[in-house]
Design a protein around this motif. Structure first.
Motif, PDB file in Angstrom:
ATOM      1  N   ASP A  59      -3.772   2.150   8.402  1.00 34.45           N
ATOM      2  CA  ASP A  59      -4.598   2.483   7.303  1.00 34.45           C
ATOM      3  C   ASP A  59      -5.090   4.075   6.246  1.00 34.45           C
ATOM      4  O   ASP A  59      -5.267   4.180   5.500  1.00 34.45           O
ATOM      5  N   CYS A 117       0.672  -1.329  -0.008  1.00 32.64           N
ATOM      6  CA  CYS A 117       0.203   0.466   0.314  1.00 32.64           C
ATOM      7  C   CYS A 117       1.041   1.564  -0.254  1.00 32.64           C
ATOM      8  O   CYS A 117       0.589   2.411  -0.905  1.00 32.64           O
ATOM      9  N   TYR A 170     -11.575  -1.439   1.295  1.00 32.21           N
ATOM     10  CA  TYR A 170     -11.741  -0.558   2.540  1.00 32.21           C
ATOM     11  C   TYR A 170     -13.335   0.306   2.861  1.00 32.21           C
ATOM     12  O   TYR A 170     -13.851   0.084   4.312  1.00 32.21           O
ATOM     13  N   HIS A 221      -8.150   1.859  -0.373  1.00 32.79           N
ATOM     14  CA  HIS A 221      -8.342   2.288  -0.212  1.00 32.79           C
ATOM     15  C   HIS A 221     -10.358   2.850  -0.208  1.00 32.79           C
ATOM     16  O   HIS A 221     -11.448   2.680   0.136  1.00 32.79           O
ATOM     17  N   SER A 259     -12.132  13.982   2.729  1.00 37.60           N
ATOM     18  CA  SER A 259     -11.637  14.798   3.847  1.00 37.60           C
ATOM     19  C   SER A 259     -10.798  15.842   3.771  1.00 37.60           C
ATOM     20  O   SER A 259     -10.128  15.925   2.356  1.00 37.60           O
ATOM     21  N   TYR A 265      -1.807  14.679   1.077  1.00 35.16           N
ATOM     22  CA  TYR A 265      -2.816  14.653   1.814  1.00 35.16           C
ATOM     23  C   TYR A 265      -2.059  16.727   2.366  1.00 35.16           C
ATOM     24  O   TYR A 265      -2.950  16.998   2.450  1.00 35.16           O
ATOM     25  N   SER A 294     -17.226   9.348   0.273  1.00 42.33           N
ATOM     26  CA  SER A 294     -15.823  10.361   0.935  1.00 42.33           C
ATOM     27  C   SER A 294     -15.752  11.565   0.597  1.00 42.33           C
ATOM     28  O   SER A 294     -15.205  11.731  -0.392  1.00 42.33           O
ATOM     29  N   ARG A 306      -8.692  13.070  -9.328  1.00 43.03           N
ATOM     30  CA  ARG A 306      -8.022  12.140  -9.149  1.00 43.03           C
ATOM     31  C   ARG A 306      -8.666  10.113  -8.984  1.00 43.03           C
ATOM     32  O   ARG A 306      -9.636  11.270  -7.869  1.00 43.03           O
ATOM     33  N   SER A 362     -13.238  14.554   7.735  1.00 36.68           N
ATOM     34  CA  SER A 362     -13.231  13.330   6.860  1.00 36.68           C
ATOM     35  C   SER A 362     -14.825  12.897   7.893  1.00 36.68           C
ATOM     36  O   SER A 362     -15.250  12.937   8.157  1.00 36.68           O
TER      37      SER A 362
HETATM   38  O1  JQ2 Z   1     -11.795   8.612   1.445  1.00 37.88           O
HETATM   39  C1  JQ2 Z   1     -10.742   9.773   1.772  1.00 37.88           C
HETATM   40  O2  JQ2 Z   1     -10.719  11.368   1.918  1.00 37.88           O
HETATM   41  C2  JQ2 Z   1      -9.043   9.097   1.565  1.00 37.88           C
HETATM   42  C3  JQ2 Z   1      -8.407   9.777   3.173  1.00 37.88           C
HETATM   43  C4  JQ2 Z   1      -8.323   8.210   3.664  1.00 37.88           C
HETATM   44  C5  JQ2 Z   1      -9.257   8.198   4.623  1.00 37.88           C
HETATM   45  C6  JQ2 Z   1      -9.908   8.637   5.202  1.00 37.88           C
HETATM   46  C7  JQ2 Z   1      -9.889   9.196   6.723  1.00 37.88           C
HETATM   47  N1  JQ2 Z   1     -10.302   8.062   7.551  1.00 37.88           N
HETATM   48  C8  JQ2 Z   1     -11.472   7.758   8.467  1.00 37.88           C
HETATM   49  O3  JQ2 Z   1     -12.233   8.549   8.999  1.00 37.88           O
HETATM   50  C9  JQ2 Z   1     -11.357   6.315   8.965  1.00 37.88           C
HETATM   51  C10 JQ2 Z   1     -11.846   5.985  10.439  1.00 37.88           C
HETATM   52  C11 JQ2 Z   1     -13.270   5.674  10.082  1.00 37.88           C
HETATM   53  C12 JQ2 Z   1      -9.786   6.497   7.877  1.00 37.88           C
HETATM   54  C13 JQ2 Z   1      -9.306   4.941   8.972  1.00 37.88           C
HETATM   55  C14 JQ2 Z   1     -10.093   6.552   7.522  1.00 37.88           C
HETATM   56  C15 JQ2 Z   1      -9.508   5.980   6.175  1.00 37.88           C
HETATM   57  C16 JQ2 Z   1      -8.929   7.041   5.670  1.00 37.88           C
HETATM   58  N2  JQ2 Z   1      -7.300   6.121   3.955  1.00 37.88           N
HETATM   59  C17 JQ2 Z   1      -7.812   7.130   3.528  1.00 37.88           C
HETATM   60  C18 JQ2 Z   1      -6.898   6.682   2.200  1.00 37.88           C
HETATM   61  C19 JQ2 Z   1      -6.415   5.896   2.039  1.00 37.88           C
HETATM   62  N3  JQ2 Z   1      -6.289   5.428   2.241  1.00 37.88           N
HETATM   63  C20 JQ2 Z   1      -5.053   5.263   0.629  1.00 37.88           C
HETATM   64  C21 JQ2 Z   1      -4.752   6.466  -0.836  1.00 37.88           C
HETATM   65  C22 JQ2 Z   1      -6.168   6.861  -1.295  1.00 37.88           C
HETATM   66  C23 JQ2 Z   1      -6.150   7.572  -1.825  1.00 37.88           C
HETATM   67  O4  JQ2 Z   1      -6.232   8.910  -1.465  1.00 37.88           O
HETATM   68  O5  JQ2 Z   1      -5.473   7.254  -3.480  1.00 37.88           O
HETATM   69  C24 JQ2 Z   1      -4.805   4.288   0.865  1.00 37.88           C
HETATM   70  C25 JQ2 Z   1      -4.081   3.978   0.044  1.00 37.88           C
HETATM   71  C26 JQ2 Z   1      -5.122   3.572   1.975  1.00 37.88           C
HETATM   72  C27 JQ2 Z   1      -4.796   2.307   2.004  1.00 37.88           C
HETATM   73  C28 JQ2 Z   1      -5.518   1.508   3.186  1.00 37.88           C
HETATM   74  N4  JQ2 Z   1      -6.538   2.021   3.902  1.00 37.88           N
HETATM   75  C29 JQ2 Z   1      -6.093   0.650   4.540  1.00 37.88           C
HETATM   76  O6  JQ2 Z   1      -7.491   0.690   5.607  1.00 37.88           O
HETATM   77  C30 JQ2 Z   1      -5.892   0.168   4.480  1.00 37.88           C
HETATM   78  C31 JQ2 Z   1      -5.361  -1.299   5.430  1.00 37.88           C
HETATM   79  C32 JQ2 Z   1      -4.550   0.305   3.970  1.00 37.88           C
HETATM   80  C33 JQ2 Z   1      -3.128  -0.146   3.032  1.00 37.88           C
HETATM   81  C34 JQ2 Z   1      -3.074  -1.325   2.690  1.00 37.88           C
END
Ligand code: JQ2
Length: 732
Positions: free
Chosen positions: A187, A11, A243, A240, A254, A196, A252, A234, A268
């Motif tokens: 995450d 990731c 997830y 994600h 953020s 970000y 979503s 983008r 978020s």
């Molecule tokens: O949705 C978004 O606005 C993208 C930013 C993002 C968030 C938002 C914030 N947010 C929360 O409010 C909560 C609590 C409920 C969580 C857990 C959370 C997570 C979160 N993850 C975001 C982005 C990413 N997560 C990205 C980049 C996405 C992009 O901008 O292209 C990646 C690559 C990941 C990866 C993972 N998420 C996972 O749960 C896991 C295990 C991974 C890596 C393997």
């Protein structure tokens, strides 16, 4: 969608800024600044611009109408050009990427932008009136929720290791609450966080969108894939998206909270159903979030200032209590709350060789001593601090619940003493707003519940980190203690030097006095004797006077002899030899009994081990002890006196026991002082120096002496002497 585990782990290395595609809620064109020719276009351009746009051609009439403005902007320093195409219901945003211009168009929902400003004003007023940061964060989430219509809006705060904590939330009840939940750093992987920090807003209106490719995939001139870091549209990471689906959210948004240039957290937003918000609303939210960021930053400064004032106050109180207490140690122990507050610890111990004091939640004493032993084997200087003792000292895993974090300060090198503070494992300190296991029922490979478990694994054996102000408070306390200890030591040293000096003076004085008095007393006795012999016809009264003079002078002479002996002992060197104690005792008993004719004593004398010492001095010891035993058994019809001796562990021990008048043990410490008597002088004759002399002799042999007694039952004096092989001391 199945993805192998390794993808999850990869990731953090996914290049999310160059996905080669956008989300379908808008269209994107890449223009060449020189002539505004189209270099690349998203495959859906026609849907928004009403005509097919192809690479190499022009951007179409709708965009072309804005080209003069775009040119002007491009020549300026402004990072973004933004306009509204009212008649088409579109908004247009342009930014620079590499050496090209990226134009993005989106449908702008009919948001009455005029209504946003009064609400923003209301928000900033509320913010200004609030003193509690938590309240402000909640107000912020409420504002964003009302303005955007998302089902749930939360503030996600990063800790120093980038783990997340939901610290504020507002919602309409369509989605479960995540308030107070924790998430591991993974995450939101590192490259996403970096992105970000420079592009504050991202929007995913529909998680099940089909990505729209940018064509051609490579920039015609550079051959590179377009960098979408600052794009609005983008296409986001598939992991994600998975997830999000697993957490039951279809949309979503953020917004980054940047405090002093660092990513502090995110606001978020989530919706159970697809949800789109216009550029204008996003901008208003961005404004709100940046106001919160300023509020957070101000709060941070205020807290730092308040906490340093508070820490200073605590230090001052601790210092006062250390200097007022009998020892710094007791002083500290008298202020347990301050001691813990100084570094915000859950417990503390002070360990010295013989002292052990603890306050609050601490490991068992033997565990603490194990930590001290471990610390001794290291070379940390004055202070050692860790937030994860278990990962450095494996034995500490057993008591990680109380001691995952420690700060240890070494007070003294010479006499190993330590002050150690403890913090519990962080999991213990987490307060739950809800049970994380109840949140979402559906199963998913990556899911908030799994995230919580992952977070728990990650923070195992971890305590909350010690902050720099806390560590420096610990250092300051150490300097204060060392200062106090040193000052006390200096005071003690000067007192004992003073004592030694006056002792020497006294010795010299008593030596010269007794030496000078010896001869006059002898003369008095001698002349009184002469006078009595010469004047044979003296009347009985005069004879009695003469007798009293000569008795008194004799007693005074004995006192002077004893004093002289005593004061000489301080100076004389001791010549060690093997001494046959049996022979000495037999001689001494004989000579004592010569002066006690008529007394019946039941002697019991052991076979005594040989001693290592000065025979003349040891004879004095025996003489005084045995003479005392005979003297204090005088009231007994049958005196019983025993002399015993034994050899063990390079120490020879001897004792004289009697069944005489004894003494009260309360006064046993006075027994060996000069001129200390436990009996009335009229009842038992003596100079009051005998036992002082005995102790001095024994101590000059590096030995020791103790007395046991019971009033009217008898007493026992036991002294121990080291054998030749013993370099150290012998204790009775
Ligand atoms: O949705 C978004 O606005 C993208 C930013 C993002 C968030 C938002 C914030 N947010 C929360 O409010 C909560 C609590 C409920 C969580 C857990 C959370 C997570 C979160 N993850 C975001 C982005 C990413 N997560 C990205 C980049 C996405 C992009 O901008 O292209 C990646 C690559 C990941 C990866 C993972 N998420 C996972 O749960 C896991 C295990 C991974 C890596 C393997």
């Amino acid at each position: 969608m199945y993805q192998p585990q390794s993808d999850l782990e990869a990731c953090a290395s996914e290049p999310i800024h160059i996905p080669g595609a956008i989300q379908p809620h808008g269209a994107l064109l890449v223009l060449r600044p020189d002539d505004m020719a189209v270099l690349q276009a998203s495959a859906n351009a026609k849907d928004y611009l009403g005509e097919a746009i192809v690479a190499g051609g022009m951007p179409g009439s709708m965009i072309e109408a804005f080209l003069p403005e775009i040119r002007k902007w491009h020549a300026s320093e402004e990072p973004v050009f933004q306009t509204h195409i009212a008649d088409r219901g579109l908004s247009l945003v342009a930014h620079r990427s590499d050496s090209s211009i990226v134009v993005e168009v989106e449908r702008s929902t009919a948001e009455p932008s005029g209504s946003i400003f009064p609400r923003l004003r209301g928000f900033t007023q509320t913010l200004a009136s609030q003193s509690d940061l938590g309240d402000s964060l909640t107000t912020g989430t409420r504002f964003v929720q009302r303005l955007t219509g998302f089902d749930r809006v939360l503030v996600y705060r990063f800790d120093k290791d980038w783990n997340g904590h939901v610290v504020a939330e507002d919602g309409n009840g369509n989605l479960p609450s995540y308030l107070d939940l924790r998430f591991p750093a993974s995450d939101i992987p590192a490259q996403a966080r970096a992105l970000y920090a420079s592009n504050r807003i991202r929007l995913i209106p529909d998680v099940s969108y089909a990505p729209v490719p940018i064509e051609p995939a490579a920039h015609p001139q550079t051959g590179a894939v377009l960098d979408l870091s600052h794009s609005q549209l983008r296409s986001v990471s598939p992991v994600h998206l998975e997830y999000m689906r697993n957490m039951g959210t279809a949309a979503s948004m953020s917004i980054s909270i940047l405090v002093n240039g660092r990513l502090w957290g995110l606001v978020s937003c989530h919706s159970a159903k697809p949800h789109l918000v216009s550029v204008a609303v996003r901008d208003a939210c961005d404004f709100v979030v940046q106001s919160l960021a300023m509020r957070i930053s101000a709060q941070g400064y205020a807290e730092d200032a308040a906490s340093s004032v508070e820490l200073g106050r605590i230090s001052a109180r601790l210092l006062a209590s250390m200097t007022e207490g009998p020892t710094w140690l007791e002083g500290l122990a008298d202020s347990p709350d301050d001691l813990l507050a100084q570094v915000a610890a859950g417990g503390a111990v002070i360990v010295a060789e013989d002292d052990y004091l603890s306050v609050g939640a601490v490991p068992q004493e033997k565990q603490v001593r194990a930590i001290v032993d471990w610390l001794k084997g290291r070379d940390d200087g004055e202070i050692y601090a860790t937030a994860s003792l278990g990962s450095e000292m494996p034995e500490a895993i057993a008591f990680a619940h109380v001691a995952s974090g420690i700060v240890a300060i070494r007070i003294s090198e010479l006499h190993p003493s330590w002050l150690i503070w403890f913090r519990p494992e962080v999991i213990r300190t987490v307060q739950w707003g809800g049970d994380p296991h109840k949140i979402v029922q559906e199963e998913g490979r990556i899911h908030p519940r799994n995230s919580f478990d992952a977070w728990r694994e990650q923070v195992r054996l971890q305590a909350l980190a010690w902050t720099e102000p806390q560590l420096s408070a610990a250092r300051d306390l150490r300097s204060a203690i060392v200062g106090i200890v040193l000052r006390k030591a200096e005071e003690l040293a000067s007192v004992s030097a003073e004592l030694q000096r006056s002792n020497k003076e006294l010795e010299a004085f008593s030596y010269s006095v007794s030496h000078d008095l010896r001869a006059p007393f002898r003369h008095i006795v001698g002349f009184a004797q002469l006078l009595r012999e010469r004047e044979s016809n003296l009347d009985p009264k005069s004879k009695h006077y003469l007798q009293t003079i000569s008795d008194s002078a004799l007693a005074a002479g004995r006192l002077v002899d004893d004093l002289l002996n005593f004061s000489q002992l301080g100076r004389a060197s001791i010549t060690h030899k093997n001494v046959d104690m049996n022979k000495l005792v037999v001689e001494v008993v004989r000579s004592v009994m010569l002066g006690n004719e008529g007394r019946i004593v039941d002697w019991s004398i052991d076979k005594l081990p040989a001693a290592w010492g000065d025979a003349t001095l040891l004879r004095q010891v025996w003489f005084n002890l045995i003479d005392n035993a005979v003297k204090y058994t005088r009231p007994r019809e049958k005196a019983e006196i025993s002399v015993i001796g034994s050899l063990s562990n390079d120490v020879t021990v001897y004792a004289v026991k009697d069944n005489g008048v004894g003494f009260d043990m309360t006064y046993s410490n006075k027994l060996f002082g000069v001129f200390q008597r436990l009996q009335r002088a009229e009842d038992f004759e003596g100079t009051g120096i005998g036992l002082a002399l005995v102790r001095r002799i024994v101590e000059r042999h590096n030995g020791s002496i103790t007395a046991m007694g019971e009033l009217n039952k008898g007493s026992s004096f036991e002294f121990a002497l080291p054998t030749p092989r013993t370099k150290g001391r012998a204790f009775a």
